[in-house]
Design an enzyme around this catalytic site. Structure first.
Site, PDB file in Angstrom:
ATOM      1  N   HIS A 172      -8.053  -4.279  -1.811  1.00  0.00           N
ATOM      2  CA  HIS A 172      -7.499  -3.648  -0.880  1.00  0.00           C
ATOM      3  C   HIS A 172      -7.058  -4.484  -0.149  1.00  0.00           C
ATOM      4  CE1 HIS A 172      -3.794  -1.186  -0.538  1.00  0.00           C
ATOM      5  NE2 HIS A 172      -4.358  -0.696   0.643  1.00  0.00           N
TER       6      HIS A 172
ATOM      7  N   ASP B  12      -9.005  -3.230  -6.262  1.00  0.00           N
ATOM      8  CA  ASP B  12      -8.730  -2.009  -5.615  1.00  0.00           C
ATOM      9  C   ASP B  12      -8.404  -1.147  -6.283  1.00  0.00           C
ATOM     10  OD1 ASP B  12      -6.303  -0.691  -4.362  1.00  0.00           O
ATOM     11  OD2 ASP B  12      -5.465  -2.595  -3.823  1.00  0.00           O
TER      12      ASP B  12
ATOM     13  N   SER C 156       1.192  -1.713   0.120  1.00  0.00           N
ATOM     14  CA  SER C 156      -0.063  -0.189   0.064  1.00  0.00           C
ATOM     15  C   SER C 156       0.899   1.389  -0.131  1.00  0.00           C
ATOM     16  CB  SER C 156      -0.621  -0.082   0.729  1.00  0.00           C
ATOM     17  OG  SER C 156      -2.122   0.746   1.112  1.00  0.00           O
TER      18      SER C 156
END
Length: 313
Positions: free
Chosen positions: A287, A257, A162
């Site tokens: 995600h 995502d 991330s």
């Protein structure tokens, strides 16, 4: 075509909501609320990770611009001859080495590769370039102290997820430009492009990290510069003019995502620049799917690929 959740991932997400409750929508700019929500979520998710009894952990500190940053070293039972810097996620505004601790232990136990995690300073209190420069200082420390971990300084990688994936990509760019050896960059659903602010209606219903979250994270890191013409690649690697000469790359993202398009574009640009690149796009996955659905078949495949990449160092 209608996008749908992977059935196992969807079931795990439903179970998590039943345990932790429906997430409360937060206003753009609510950093404190997002930090609290992340902490609560990871306190639950960390319990899903099996223990790693063979991994030993030691902390030291690193001085950067008068600040003292924690470096946490995770060592396997037998040194692999390589090592990697792990950069945690949290949208540039949250997360910590501590809440990632169970996951880091698990990676080291499974791979046999030592990891060093850095407690980099977070935005908005510390906007760009502080987070990436903190991480770069940790990378340089790791290269300089590789022998202490039984590692070859030419076999040091960067890995992050991330925001940590975005910072890892920024580190690879800085390392190239500053002459610091990086053997591999492992980018897990990385946060790469500050211009990703317009919701995709096909993706938005599945967004675990939402477009409002993304606007908050980038705005905290870059302030009024976010989305403008003067954002440096070390902050948002998608802005890089040239990707030539970068370390071999692994890029992974779920199709559901909000980072999917920017991550695939970055991987294609890496390949066009002659960088050895492996790309995985997991259908039906939002995600962080591997964290809340660790027993799903797709999560097991994804984690196995990350372990394999670490072992290639």
């Amino acid at each position: 075509m209608t996008l749908t959740l992977d059935p196992e991932v969807g079931a795990a997400l439903q179970a998590l909501v039943a345990q932790a409750g429906e997430p409360v929508p937060l206003a753009v700019g609510d950093v404190a609320g997002r930090r609290e929500a992340m902490g609560q979520l990871f306190s639950v998710l960390g319990t899903l990770v099996p223990p790693a009894p063979e991994v030993t952990v030691e902390s030291t500190s690193l001085q950067v611009d008068g600040a003292e940053l924690e470096l946490r070293m995770y060592r396997p039972a037998q040194p692999s001859g390589s090592a990697a810097l792990y950069v945690h996620g949290g949208g540039m505004i949250g997360g910590s080495v501590e809440i990632y601790d169970p996951f880091l232990r698990s990676y080291v136990q499974a791979s046999g590769v030592p990891l060093v995690a850095v407690e980099y300073r977070l935005a908005p209190e510390f906007p760009h370039p502080t987070p990436v420069e903190d991480c770069f200082a940790a990378l340089r420390w790791l290269v300089d102290h590789a022998a202490d971990l039984g590692a070859d300084p030419e076999r040091i990688g960067v890995i992050g997820d991330s925001a940590g994936g975005g910072l890892s990509a920024g580190l690879a760019l800085l390392a190239r430009d500053r002459g610091v050896p990086v053997a591999r960059q492992i980018l897990i659903h990385p946060m790469l492009d500050d211009r990703n602010t317009s919701p995709d209606p096909a993706i938005a219903p599945f967004a675990v990290w939402t477009y409002d979250d993304n606007i908050t994270g980038w705005g905290s890191l870059l302030g009024d510069a976010a989305g403008g013409d003067d954002v440096p690649p070390s902050a948002a690697p998608a802005r890089a003019g040239s990707l030539k000469g970068l370390a071999p790359a692994y890029v992974e993202v779920g199709q559901l995502d909000i980072f999917a398009e920017e991550d695939v574009t970055y991987a294609r640009r890496l390949m066009a620049a002659g960088v050895a690149t492996e790309l995985h796009v997991h259908p039906g996955c939002p995600h962080g799917f591997e964290v809340f659905a660790p027993d799903s078949a797709v999560a097991r495949r994804a984690v196995a690929d990350r372990i394999r990449q670490l072992q290639l160092l």
